[in-house]
Design a protein around this motif. Structure first.
Motif, PDB file in Angstrom:
ATOM      1  N   HIS A  32       0.811  -1.218   0.000  1.00 41.52           N
ATOM      2  CA  HIS A  32       0.000   0.000   0.000  1.00 41.52           C
ATOM      3  C   HIS A  32       0.845   1.269   0.000  1.00 41.52           C
ATOM      4  O   HIS A  32       0.376   2.322  -0.427  1.00 41.52           O
ATOM      5  N   ASN A  33       2.072   1.173   0.518  1.00 47.35           N
ATOM      6  CA  ASN A  33       2.917   2.352   0.645  1.00 47.35           C
ATOM      7  C   ASN A  33       3.481   2.719  -0.727  1.00 47.35           C
ATOM      8  O   ASN A  33       4.388   2.068  -1.240  1.00 47.35           O
ATOM      9  N   MET A  34       2.952   3.800  -1.319  1.00 50.19           N
ATOM     10  CA  MET A  34       3.332   4.150  -2.671  1.00 50.19           C
ATOM     11  C   MET A  34       4.756   4.682  -2.759  1.00 50.19           C
ATOM     12  O   MET A  34       5.390   4.612  -3.806  1.00 50.19           O
ATOM     13  N   LYS A  35       5.283   5.200  -1.657  1.00 49.21           N
ATOM     14  CA  LYS A  35       6.686   5.615  -1.654  1.00 49.21           C
ATOM     15  C   LYS A  35       7.579   4.398  -1.829  1.00 49.21           C
ATOM     16  O   LYS A  35       8.572   4.440  -2.577  1.00 49.21           O
ATOM     17  N   VAL A  36       7.241   3.311  -1.155  1.00 51.64           N
ATOM     18  CA  VAL A  36       7.986   2.065  -1.297  1.00 51.64           C
ATOM     19  C   VAL A  36       7.903   1.570  -2.733  1.00 51.64           C
ATOM     20  O   VAL A  36       8.907   1.225  -3.366  1.00 51.64           O
ATOM     21  N   VAL A  37       6.693   1.528  -3.261  1.00 47.68           N
ATOM     22  CA  VAL A  37       6.470   1.036  -4.623  1.00 47.68           C
ATOM     23  C   VAL A  37       7.249   1.867  -5.637  1.00 47.68           C
ATOM     24  O   VAL A  37       7.932   1.331  -6.521  1.00 47.68           O
ATOM     25  N   ALA A  38       7.173   3.198  -5.492  1.00 47.22           N
ATOM     26  CA  ALA A  38       7.848   4.080  -6.451  1.00 47.22           C
ATOM     27  C   ALA A  38       9.359   3.908  -6.413  1.00 47.22           C
ATOM     28  O   ALA A  38      10.041   4.068  -7.438  1.00 47.22           O
ATOM     29  N   SER A  39       9.893   3.550  -5.242  1.00 45.93           N
ATOM     30  CA  SER A  39      11.349   3.507  -5.095  1.00 45.93           C
ATOM     31  C   SER A  39      11.978   2.202  -5.552  1.00 45.93           C
ATOM     32  O   SER A  39      13.156   2.189  -5.934  1.00 45.93           O
ATOM     33  N   ILE A  40      11.225   1.092  -5.555  1.00 48.67           N
ATOM     34  CA  ILE A  40      11.866  -0.192  -5.869  1.00 48.67           C
ATOM     35  C   ILE A  40      11.196  -1.008  -6.969  1.00 48.67           C
ATOM     36  O   ILE A  40      11.823  -1.916  -7.515  1.00 48.67           O
ATOM     37  N   ALA A  41       9.953  -0.717  -7.326  1.00 47.48           N
ATOM     38  CA  ALA A  41       9.239  -1.578  -8.276  1.00 47.48           C
ATOM     39  C   ALA A  41       9.615  -1.249  -9.722  1.00 47.48           C
ATOM     40  O   ALA A  41       9.629  -0.085 -10.119  1.00 47.48           O
ATOM     41  N   ASP A  42       9.913  -2.288 -10.492  1.00 44.18           N
ATOM     42  CA  ASP A  42      10.131  -2.118 -11.926  1.00 44.18           C
ATOM     43  C   ASP A  42       8.803  -1.980 -12.663  1.00 44.18           C
ATOM     44  O   ASP A  42       8.703  -1.237 -13.644  1.00 44.18           O
ATOM     45  N   THR A  43       7.808  -2.716 -12.175  1.00 38.25           N
ATOM     46  CA  THR A  43       6.505  -2.767 -12.830  1.00 38.25           C
ATOM     47  C   THR A  43       5.413  -2.742 -11.782  1.00 38.25           C
ATOM     48  O   THR A  43       5.572  -3.315 -10.700  1.00 38.25           O
ATOM     49  N   LEU A  44       4.307  -2.067 -12.089  1.00 39.35           N
ATOM     50  CA  LEU A  44       3.137  -2.039 -11.223  1.00 39.35           C
ATOM     51  C   LEU A  44       1.946  -2.597 -11.982  1.00 39.35           C
ATOM     52  O   LEU A  44       1.781  -2.346 -13.181  1.00 39.35           O
ATOM     53  N   SER A  45       1.101  -3.351 -11.274  1.00 32.95           N
ATOM     54  CA  SER A  45      -0.207  -3.745 -11.786  1.00 32.95           C
ATOM     55  C   SER A  45      -1.253  -3.272 -10.789  1.00 32.95           C
ATOM     56  O   SER A  45      -1.073  -3.436  -9.583  1.00 32.95           O
ATOM     57  N   VAL A  46      -2.319  -2.676 -11.293  1.00 36.85           N
ATOM     58  CA  VAL A  46      -3.352  -2.089 -10.443  1.00 36.85           C
ATOM     59  C   VAL A  46      -4.637  -2.899 -10.554  1.00 36.85           C
ATOM     60  O   VAL A  46      -5.151  -3.125 -11.664  1.00 36.85           O
ATOM     61  N   LEU A  47      -5.155  -3.342  -9.406  1.00 34.81           N
ATOM     62  CA  LEU A  47      -6.431  -4.040  -9.352  1.00 34.81           C
ATOM     63  C   LEU A  47      -7.509  -3.125  -8.802  1.00 34.81           C
ATOM     64  O   LEU A  47      -7.256  -2.323  -7.898  1.00 34.81           O
ATOM     65  N   GLN A  48      -8.703  -3.248  -9.341  1.00 38.77           N
ATOM     66  CA  GLN A  48      -9.887  -2.608  -8.759  1.00 38.77           C
ATOM     67  C   GLN A  48     -11.064  -3.550  -8.942  1.00 38.77           C
ATOM     68  O   GLN A  48     -11.349  -3.996 -10.051  1.00 38.77           O
TER      69      GLN A  48
END
Length: 255
Positions: free
Chosen positions: A205-221
């Motif tokens: 959930h922490n978008m700062k974490v995601v932005a700093s280390i993730a190469d790829t994001l997938s978003v579910l809704q």
């Protein structure tokens, strides 16, 4: 050409008429950190449970490391190298930090059922266990009781036990949940460090974490896959902005 270590096609799960995961086509590239994000109730943990075969899919296919695993039991999927951590800290509180990692190594090396052997046989894995603890910054705490560790250190120990299983794919479910600022930074750095040469799929959930280390994001809704791409691509996606903020906003972010 792509090198997907994990792929799903039309993966779905329905509970008594409620569709929790709805036709998800997911592709996780080998060697990447892939983050799975979305609002609460989007179906992220249900998707993890499907991937690790804790839940039976209602429809669809799961391919892992070139093999269809849709019908395999969880233990066989884990033995193939898909290893998962959970939201709630799960260490053996009464064992030492070192022994927690030794238990995981015994399982990987096939020694876990050899209870009749001398304890000296298990001493051979101490060096390997200590090397893993050193990777996550816990070598100096090897003889401490795991239950006495601060929360952030317990999560680091979970990463160590996951590494001990020599995973092809690490599935991390909310690895920074409930942490203070310093622990979040420490565990984020650890994930980045241990991901070298490995593949990670993480719910976070922490978008700062995601932005700093993730190469790829997938978003579910609501169980459906809205978007996949880099942080910059996903955070500028209007559908993603609406999912997080409840309305379109030019130039907004998914955070």
């Amino acid at each position: 050409m792509t090198d997907a270590v994990l792929e799903t096609r039309g993966l779905s799960k329905t509970f008594l008429g409620f569709t929790a995961v709805d036709g998800v086509d997911l592709s996780v590239q080998r060697g990447h950190i892939h983050a799975l994000i979305g609002p609460n109730g989007a179906g992220k943990t249900t998707l993890f449970n499907l991937l690790t075969r804790f839940l039976e899919p209602s429809a669809g296919e799961i391919r892992f490391d070139g093999t269809t695993v849709t019908a395999l039991p969880p233990r066989q999927v884990a033995r193939r190298g898909m290893v998962r951590s959970f939201q709630i800290s799960a260490v053996f509180a009464g064992l030492s930090v070192l022994d927690n990692v030794r238990v995981a190594l015994q399982r990987k090396l096939g020694l876990s059922l050899h209870f009749w052997r001398s304890v000296r046989v298990l001493d051979q894995i101490n060096e390997q266990a200590l090397a893993i603890l050193d990777q996550v910054g816990l070598a100096e705490l090897a003889n401490e009781a795991a239950g006495a560790l601060p929360y952030g250190r317990k999560r680091a120990l979970e990463l160590a036990t996951t590494l001990a299983m020599d995973p092809v794919l690490m599935l991390l479910d909310e690895p920074t949940q409930g942490m203070g600022y310093e622990d979040v930074d420490r565990v984020t750095s650890l994930i980045k460090k241990i991901s070298a040469g490995r593949t990670v799929l993480m719910v976070e959930h922490n978008m700062k974490v995601v932005a700093s280390i993730a190469d790829t994001l997938s978003v579910l809704q609501r169980g459906r896959l809205l978007a996949t791409g880099s942080y910059q691509e996903v955070s500028a996606n209007e559908e993603v902005i609406r999912a997080y903020l409840g309305g379109g906003r030019r130039g907004g972010t998914a955070a």
